[in-house]
Motif scaffolding. Structure first.
Motif, PDB file in Angstrom:
ATOM      1  N   THR A  26       0.837  -1.201   0.000  1.00 15.29           N
ATOM      2  CA  THR A  26       0.000   0.000   0.000  1.00 15.29           C
ATOM      3  C   THR A  26       0.869   1.248   0.000  1.00 15.29           C
ATOM      4  O   THR A  26       2.034   1.219   0.387  1.00 15.29           O
ATOM      5  CB  THR A  26      -0.906   0.009   1.242  1.00 15.29           C
ATOM      6  N   PHE A  27       0.278   2.333  -0.440  1.00 12.16           N
ATOM      7  CA  PHE A  27       1.021   3.583  -0.508  1.00 12.16           C
ATOM      8  C   PHE A  27       0.054   4.739  -0.486  1.00 12.16           C
ATOM      9  O   PHE A  27      -1.116   4.596  -0.837  1.00 12.16           O
ATOM     10  CB  PHE A  27       1.892   3.629  -1.779  1.00 12.16           C
ATOM     11  N   ARG A  28       0.564   5.897  -0.092  1.00 11.20           N
ATOM     12  CA  ARG A  28      -0.244   7.107  -0.053  1.00 11.20           C
ATOM     13  C   ARG A  28       0.148   8.103  -1.124  1.00 11.20           C
ATOM     14  O   ARG A  28      -0.600   9.029  -1.427  1.00 11.20           O
ATOM     15  CB  ARG A  28      -0.126   7.776   1.311  1.00 11.20           C
ATOM     16  N   ARG A  29       1.353   7.892  -1.664  1.00  5.71           N
ATOM     17  CA  ARG A  29       1.831   8.819  -2.680  1.00  5.71           C
ATOM     18  C   ARG A  29       2.755   8.051  -3.615  1.00  5.71           C
ATOM     19  O   ARG A  29       3.537   7.201  -3.174  1.00  5.71           O
ATOM     20  CB  ARG A  29       2.577   9.981  -2.039  1.00  5.71           C
ATOM     21  N   LEU A  30       2.691   8.351  -4.889  1.00  4.31           N
ATOM     22  CA  LEU A  30       3.601   7.753  -5.856  1.00  4.31           C
ATOM     23  C   LEU A  30       4.006   8.816  -6.851  1.00  4.31           C
ATOM     24  O   LEU A  30       3.175   9.588  -7.337  1.00  4.31           O
ATOM     25  CB  LEU A  30       2.953   6.551  -6.569  1.00  4.31           C
ATOM     26  N   ASP A  31       5.292   8.850  -7.131  1.00  2.98           N
ATOM     27  CA  ASP A  31       5.853   9.836  -8.055  1.00  2.98           C
ATOM     28  C   ASP A  31       6.396   9.130  -9.298  1.00  2.98           C
ATOM     29  O   ASP A  31       6.925   8.016  -9.208  1.00  2.98           O
ATOM     30  CB  ASP A  31       7.013  10.582  -7.401  1.00  2.98           C
ATOM     31  N   TYR A  90      11.057   6.398 -14.102  1.00  7.51           N
ATOM     32  CA  TYR A  90      11.070   5.615 -12.862  1.00  7.51           C
ATOM     33  C   TYR A  90       9.840   5.963 -12.021  1.00  7.51           C
ATOM     34  O   TYR A  90       9.463   7.131 -11.927  1.00  7.51           O
ATOM     35  CB  TYR A  90      12.296   5.951 -12.019  1.00  7.51           C
ATOM     36  N   CYS A  91       9.281   4.958 -11.373  1.00  4.36           N
ATOM     37  CA  CYS A  91       8.266   5.245 -10.372  1.00  4.36           C
ATOM     38  C   CYS A  91       8.903   5.135  -8.984  1.00  4.36           C
ATOM     39  O   CYS A  91       9.846   4.365  -8.778  1.00  4.36           O
ATOM     40  CB  CYS A  91       7.046   4.344 -10.509  1.00  4.36           C
ATOM     41  N   ASN A  92       8.361   5.921  -8.081  1.00  2.42           N
ATOM     42  CA  ASN A  92       8.969   6.075  -6.754  1.00  2.42           C
ATOM     43  C   ASN A  92       7.898   6.262  -5.699  1.00  2.42           C
ATOM     44  O   ASN A  92       6.943   7.022  -5.902  1.00  2.42           O
ATOM     45  CB  ASN A  92       9.903   7.287  -6.772  1.00  2.42           C
ATOM     46  N   ILE A  93       8.061   5.542  -4.581  1.00  5.84           N
ATOM     47  CA  ILE A  93       7.277   5.830  -3.380  1.00  5.84           C
ATOM     48  C   ILE A  93       8.246   6.473  -2.409  1.00  5.84           C
ATOM     49  O   ILE A  93       9.206   5.817  -1.964  1.00  5.84           O
ATOM     50  CB  ILE A  93       6.650   4.571  -2.799  1.00  5.84           C
ATOM     51  N   PRO A  94       8.017   7.759  -2.134  1.00  2.00           N
ATOM     52  CA  PRO A  94       8.989   8.473  -1.287  1.00  2.00           C
ATOM     53  C   PRO A  94       9.129   7.815   0.074  1.00  2.00           C
ATOM     54  O   PRO A  94       8.153   7.294   0.623  1.00  2.00           O
ATOM     55  CB  PRO A  94       8.365   9.863  -1.168  1.00  2.00           C
ATOM     56  N   PRO A  95      10.322   7.850   0.669  1.00  2.00           N
ATOM     57  CA  PRO A  95      11.486   8.486   0.070  1.00  2.00           C
ATOM     58  C   PRO A  95      12.390   7.541  -0.721  1.00  2.00           C
ATOM     59  O   PRO A  95      13.195   8.002  -1.517  1.00  2.00           O
ATOM     60  CB  PRO A  95      12.243   9.006   1.298  1.00  2.00           C
ATOM     61  N   SER A  96      12.230   6.231  -0.526  1.00  2.00           N
ATOM     62  CA  SER A  96      13.351   5.406  -1.000  1.00  2.00           C
ATOM     63  C   SER A  96      12.970   4.152  -1.763  1.00  2.00           C
ATOM     64  O   SER A  96      13.820   3.301  -2.022  1.00  2.00           O
ATOM     65  CB  SER A  96      14.244   5.008   0.188  1.00  2.00           C
ATOM     66  N   PHE A  97      11.721   3.998  -2.167  1.00  2.00           N
ATOM     67  CA  PHE A  97      11.330   2.817  -2.939  1.00  2.00           C
ATOM     68  C   PHE A  97      11.246   3.194  -4.410  1.00  2.00           C
ATOM     69  O   PHE A  97      10.461   4.060  -4.790  1.00  2.00           O
ATOM     70  CB  PHE A  97       9.986   2.275  -2.450  1.00  2.00           C
ATOM     71  N   TRP A  98      12.042   2.499  -5.241  1.00  2.00           N
ATOM     72  CA  TRP A  98      12.139   2.819  -6.663  1.00  2.00           C
ATOM     73  C   TRP A  98      11.853   1.591  -7.516  1.00  2.00           C
ATOM     74  O   TRP A  98      12.274   0.484  -7.179  1.00  2.00           O
ATOM     75  CB  TRP A  98      13.547   3.321  -7.003  1.00  2.00           C
ATOM     76  N   GLY A  99      11.175   1.819  -8.639  1.00  2.00           N
ATOM     77  CA  GLY A  99      11.077   0.803  -9.664  1.00  2.00           C
ATOM     78  C   GLY A  99      12.354   0.780 -10.475  1.00  2.00           C
ATOM     79  O   GLY A  99      13.240   1.627 -10.313  1.00  2.00           O
ATOM     80  N   GLN A 100      12.435  -0.172 -11.425  1.00  2.00           N
ATOM     81  CA  GLN A 100      13.690  -0.382 -12.126  1.00  2.00           C
ATOM     82  C   GLN A 100      13.880   0.544 -13.319  1.00  2.00           C
ATOM     83  O   GLN A 100      14.965   0.588 -13.873  1.00  2.00           O
ATOM     84  CB  GLN A 100      13.784  -1.839 -12.623  1.00  2.00           C
ATOM     85  N   GLY A 101      12.877   1.275 -13.726  1.00  2.00           N
ATOM     86  CA  GLY A 101      12.984   2.185 -14.858  1.00  2.00           C
ATOM     87  C   GLY A 101      12.527   1.544 -16.153  1.00  2.00           C
ATOM     88  O   GLY A 101      12.740   0.346 -16.382  1.00  2.00           O
ATOM     89  N   THR A 102      11.906   2.357 -16.990  1.00  2.00           N
ATOM     90  CA  THR A 102      11.485   1.904 -18.313  1.00  2.00           C
ATOM     91  C   THR A 102      11.838   2.999 -19.315  1.00  2.00           C
ATOM     92  O   THR A 102      11.596   4.188 -19.067  1.00  2.00           O
ATOM     93  CB  THR A 102       9.977   1.556 -18.333  1.00  2.00           C
TER      94      THR A 102
END
Length: 108
Positions: A26-31, A90-102
């Motif tokens: 779960t998440f509250r914000r995604l960048d 890249y998708c990111n859930i702050p502060p430190s969770f990152w996807g691998q990039g497309t």
């Protein structure tokens, strides 16, 4: 939390792509960020719980971020693409969770 980004590819200027970011928790914000060759990583779009969104000036009116809560997936719909949109996204859930990039390449 794990993030899996997908949907990149080669598209002609003026074309469209839809990126997906599948989230394992779960998440509250995604960048969404992007990084073009030789440039710093740039924040592109934000979505927060409740549906609030925000965009970089460079993509306003062309990109739309949205979420499918049932699928734990966030999308980035990119329309009217320009060569300067070429980057790894890249998708990111702050502060430190990152996807691998497309990789998105906009070229004729």
């Amino acid at each position: 939390v794990q993030l899996q980004a997908s949907g990149g590819g080669l598209v002609q200027p003026g074309g469209s792509l839809r990126l997906s970011c599948a989230v394992s928790g779960t998440f509250r914000r995604l960048d969404w960020y992007r990084q073009a060759p030789g440039k710093q990583r740039e924040l592109v779009a934000i979505i927060m719980s409740g549906g609030h969104t925000n965009y970089a000036d460079s993509v306003k009116g062309r990109f739309t971020i949205s979420g499918d809560i049932a699928k734990n997936t966030v999308y980035l719909q990119m329309n009217s693409l320009k060569p300067e949109d070429t980057a790894v996204y890249y998708c990111n859930i702050p502060p430190s969770f990152w996807g691998q990039g497309t990789l998105v390449t906009v070229s004729s």
